[in-house]
Scaffold this motif. Sequence first.
Motif, PDB file in Angstrom:
ATOM      1  N   TYR A 110     -30.911 -21.727  72.393  1.00  0.00           N
ATOM      2  CA  TYR A 110     -29.942 -22.062  70.669  1.00  0.00           C
ATOM      3  C   TYR A 110     -30.394 -22.171  70.023  1.00  0.00           C
ATOM      4  O   TYR A 110     -29.992 -21.957  68.964  1.00  0.00           O
ATOM      5  N   LYS A 111     -31.767 -21.761  69.578  1.00  0.00           N
ATOM      6  CA  LYS A 111     -32.712 -21.500  68.817  1.00  0.00           C
ATOM      7  C   LYS A 111     -33.623 -20.827  68.406  1.00  0.00           C
ATOM      8  O   LYS A 111     -33.834 -20.116  69.499  1.00  0.00           O
ATOM      9  N   GLU A 171     -25.630 -25.551  71.372  1.00  0.00           N
ATOM     10  CA  GLU A 171     -26.939 -26.408  70.157  1.00  0.00           C
ATOM     11  C   GLU A 171     -26.143 -28.234  70.707  1.00  0.00           C
ATOM     12  O   GLU A 171     -27.182 -28.877  69.542  1.00  0.00           O
TER      13      GLU A 171
END
Length: 170
Positions: A131-132, A155
């Motif tokens: 998610y990053k 997230e």
Amino acid sequence: MKKPLCLSSILVTSLALAACSNNNSSSTDRDNTTNPLNQAPEQPKEDRISATRIKLTFNDKEVLINMYDNPASMAFLAQLPLTVTFEDYIRKEKISILQKRLSIDDVQAGDLSKKGDFAYYGPWGNVAIFYKGLEDATNDLIILGQIESGKENVENVDGNFTGRIEKVTK
């Protein structure tokens, strides 16, 4: 003594440039032969998106993932439906250890992850949702798919969560 040393370094440099030039020209020739209209190159077969999508449902939220057409993705799809618990790992990905490891005999790992990837990490036997972005990612990942929608749901969830993963029927 300087003249032979200078000549040898020129020779080595010339050979290196010639090797690079031949490599680039054969790549260009290959691209022009298979792609005469000079369109964007076709993705490798293992990176093509398949017609299959999966859905991760948790806490009244869902994430849709387009699966890639590769043997590891097919092995994962064969295990569905699954109920799994995800935990946060290094504040960049959510991971879940699979009860049954995927067969990755015919799959070459080495992909770097990016935000939105759904991947398998063979050494631990876990799936991961990135998610990053991860600049210092391992090269032991096999990318199984890419999030189509619901990335913000992953997230924004804090801590561990349990979810159900199943194939989406069209």
